[in-house]
Design a protein around this motif. Structure first.
Motif, mmCIF file in Angstrom:
data_model
loop_
_atom_site.group_PDB
_atom_site.id
_atom_site.type_symbol
_atom_site.label_atom_id
_atom_site.label_comp_id
_atom_site.label_asym_id
_atom_site.label_seq_id
_atom_site.Cartn_x
_atom_site.Cartn_y
_atom_site.Cartn_z
ATOM 1 N N VAL A 168 -51.375 -14.704 -10.343
ATOM 2 C CA VAL A 168 -52.436 -15.707 -10.176
ATOM 3 C C VAL A 168 -53.458 -15.212 -9.160
ATOM 4 O O VAL A 168 -54.670 -15.268 -9.395
ATOM 5 N N GLU A 169 -52.977 -14.726 -8.040
ATOM 6 C CA GLU A 169 -53.870 -14.243 -6.985
ATOM 7 C C GLU A 169 -54.688 -13.047 -7.468
ATOM 8 O O GLU A 169 -55.885 -12.943 -7.173
ATOM 9 N N ALA A 170 -54.080 -12.147 -8.218
ATOM 10 C CA ALA A 170 -54.790 -10.988 -8.757
ATOM 11 C C ALA A 170 -55.904 -11.434 -9.701
ATOM 12 O O ALA A 170 -57.014 -10.892 -9.667
ATOM 13 N N SER A 171 -55.615 -12.430 -10.515
ATOM 14 C CA SER A 171 -56.621 -12.957 -11.439
ATOM 15 C C SER A 171 -57.797 -13.559 -10.672
ATOM 16 O O SER A 171 -58.958 -13.336 -11.022
ATOM 17 N N VAL A 172 -57.502 -14.287 -9.634
ATOM 18 C CA VAL A 172 -58.552 -14.880 -8.797
ATOM 19 C C VAL A 172 -59.403 -13.781 -8.160
ATOM 20 O O VAL A 172 -60.641 -13.867 -8.146
ATOM 21 N N LEU A 173 -58.769 -12.752 -7.654
ATOM 22 C CA LEU A 173 -59.507 -11.651 -7.016
ATOM 23 C C LEU A 173 -60.399 -10.916 -8.014
ATOM 24 O O LEU A 173 -61.533 -10.546 -7.689
ATOM 25 N N ARG A 174 -59.914 -10.711 -9.243
ATOM 26 C CA ARG A 174 -60.733 -10.040 -10.264
ATOM 27 C C ARG A 174 -61.955 -10.881 -10.611
ATOM 28 O O ARG A 174 -63.062 -10.357 -10.725
ATOM 29 N N ARG A 175 -61.757 -12.185 -10.782
ATOM 30 C CA ARG A 175 -62.906 -13.051 -11.089
ATOM 31 C C ARG A 175 -63.897 -13.071 -9.930
ATOM 32 O O ARG A 175 -65.110 -13.045 -10.131
ATOM 33 N N LYS A 176 -63.369 -13.109 -8.712
ATOM 34 C CA LYS A 176 -64.244 -13.101 -7.534
ATOM 35 C C LYS A 176 -65.047 -11.803 -7.482
ATOM 36 O O LYS A 176 -66.251 -11.827 -7.220
ATOM 37 N N HIS A 177 -64.396 -10.695 -7.760
ATOM 38 C CA HIS A 177 -65.114 -9.424 -7.745
ATOM 39 C C HIS A 177 -66.209 -9.417 -8.808
ATOM 40 O O HIS A 177 -67.304 -8.908 -8.582
ATOM 41 N N GLY A 178 -65.936 -9.991 -9.963
ATOM 42 C CA GLY A 178 -66.956 -10.098 -11.007
ATOM 43 C C GLY A 178 -68.149 -10.926 -10.553
ATOM 44 O O GLY A 178 -69.303 -10.571 -10.814
ATOM 45 N N ARG A 179 -67.884 -12.029 -9.845
ATOM 46 C CA ARG A 179 -68.982 -12.858 -9.329
ATOM 47 C C ARG A 179 -69.794 -12.106 -8.277
ATOM 48 O O ARG A 179 -71.021 -12.209 -8.242
ATOM 49 N N VAL A 180 -69.111 -11.351 -7.432
ATOM 50 C CA VAL A 180 -69.820 -10.558 -6.418
ATOM 51 C C VAL A 180 -70.695 -9.509 -7.092
ATOM 52 O O VAL A 180 -71.851 -9.321 -6.726
ATOM 53 N N LEU A 181 -70.157 -8.848 -8.111
ATOM 54 C CA LEU A 181 -70.931 -7.832 -8.822
ATOM 55 C C LEU A 181 -72.151 -8.478 -9.485
ATOM 56 O O LEU A 181 -73.249 -7.931 -9.433
ATOM 57 N N ALA A 182 -71.969 -9.655 -10.082
ATOM 58 C CA ALA A 182 -73.098 -10.361 -10.705
ATOM 59 C C ALA A 182 -74.149 -10.744 -9.667
ATOM 60 O O ALA A 182 -75.349 -10.698 -9.951
ATOM 61 N N TYR A 183 -73.715 -11.109 -8.475
ATOM 62 C CA TYR A 183 -74.643 -11.447 -7.395
ATOM 63 C C TYR A 183 -75.395 -10.199 -6.927
ATOM 64 O O TYR A 183 -76.602 -10.251 -6.684
ATOM 65 N N GLN A 184 -74.681 -9.082 -6.813
ATOM 66 C CA GLN A 184 -75.297 -7.844 -6.355
ATOM 67 C C GLN A 184 -76.233 -7.249 -7.407
ATOM 68 O O GLN A 184 -77.192 -6.571 -7.060
ATOM 69 N N ARG A 185 -75.925 -7.456 -8.659
ATOM 70 C CA ARG A 185 -76.713 -6.898 -9.766
ATOM 71 C C ARG A 185 -77.154 -8.013 -10.714
ATOM 72 O O ARG A 185 -76.701 -8.086 -11.858
ATOM 73 N N PRO A 186 -78.013 -8.908 -10.249
ATOM 74 C CA PRO A 186 -78.401 -10.050 -11.095
ATOM 75 C C PRO A 186 -79.051 -9.632 -12.410
ATOM 76 O O PRO A 186 -78.901 -10.308 -13.415
ATOM 77 N N GLU A 187 -79.754 -8.500 -12.413
ATOM 78 C CA GLU A 187 -80.389 -8.035 -13.651
ATOM 79 C C GLU A 187 -79.346 -7.652 -14.705
ATOM 80 O O GLU A 187 -79.545 -7.837 -15.897
ATOM 81 N N LEU A 188 -78.214 -7.179 -14.255
ATOM 82 C CA LEU A 188 -77.122 -6.834 -15.172
ATOM 83 C C LEU A 188 -76.496 -8.112 -15.735
ATOM 84 O O LEU A 188 -76.287 -8.233 -16.943
ATOM 85 N N ALA A 189 -76.229 -9.059 -14.870
ATOM 86 C CA ALA A 189 -75.667 -10.338 -15.319
ATOM 87 C C ALA A 189 -76.633 -11.043 -16.268
ATOM 88 O O ALA A 189 -76.211 -11.615 -17.279
ATOM 89 N N GLU A 190 -77.921 -10.957 -15.992
ATOM 90 C CA GLU A 190 -78.928 -11.579 -16.856
ATOM 91 C C GLU A 190 -78.969 -10.877 -18.212
ATOM 92 O O GLU A 190 -79.039 -11.538 -19.255
ATOM 93 N N ALA A 191 -78.912 -9.560 -18.210
ATOM 94 C CA ALA A 191 -78.953 -8.808 -19.475
ATOM 95 C C ALA A 191 -77.754 -9.123 -20.361
ATOM 96 O O ALA A 191 -77.867 -9.169 -21.585
ATOM 97 N N LEU A 192 -76.604 -9.382 -19.759
ATOM 98 C CA LEU A 192 -75.385 -9.650 -20.530
ATOM 99 C C LEU A 192 -75.187 -11.125 -20.841
ATOM 100 O O LEU A 192 -74.482 -11.469 -21.790
ATOM 101 N N GLY A 193 -75.757 -11.996 -20.021
ATOM 102 C CA GLY A 193 -75.609 -13.429 -20.243
ATOM 103 C C GLY A 193 -74.149 -13.859 -20.220
ATOM 104 O O GLY A 193 -73.379 -13.457 -19.347
#
Length: 112
Positions: free
Chosen positions: A34-59
């Motif tokens: 459970v904790e590993a899953s939470v950490l992976r999702r959190k890392h994905g959110r951080v990456l989306a925050y750091q690279r908003p153009e990437l998150a926007e391109a992928l939707g």
């Protein structure tokens, strides 16, 4: 417990949380998952925050694609987030999830 023993236990825990390793002695395997899953999702959110153009391109595809990438290639504890994000972009392009970018787009998607 000595410093080296503590460091070894911490490394085991990081391996279990970040790279799907076995749970260290004394840790509940289901809670670690459970904790590993939470950490992976959190890392994905951080990456989306750091690279908003990437998150926007992928939707809406960003989350599932990041989860697929991360499951096959977890981030190492010593790895810079920017380098990991660059690898994600390369994986997306190689998999046909993003078009092969022109130079200007590459520089925007792959920041150093």
């Amino acid at each position: 417990m000595s410093r080296s023993e503590l460091a070894a236990r911490q490394a085991e825990l990081l391996q279990a949380l970040l790279a799907g390793g076995p749970p260290p002695a004394g840790f509940d395997a289901s809670r670690l998952k459970v904790e590993a899953s939470v950490l992976r999702r959190k890392h994905g959110r951080v990456l989306a925050y750091q690279r908003p153009e990437l998150a926007e391109a992928l939707g809406e595809r960003f989350g599932p694609l990041f989860a697929e990438f991360n499951a096959a290639r977890p981030k190492k504890d010593t790895e810079r987030s920017g380098a990991y994000a660059d690898e994600f972009v390369t994986w997306l392009i190689a998999g046909g999830h993003l078009p092969k970018p022109r130079w200007g787009l590459v520089s925007r998607l792959r920041r150093r």
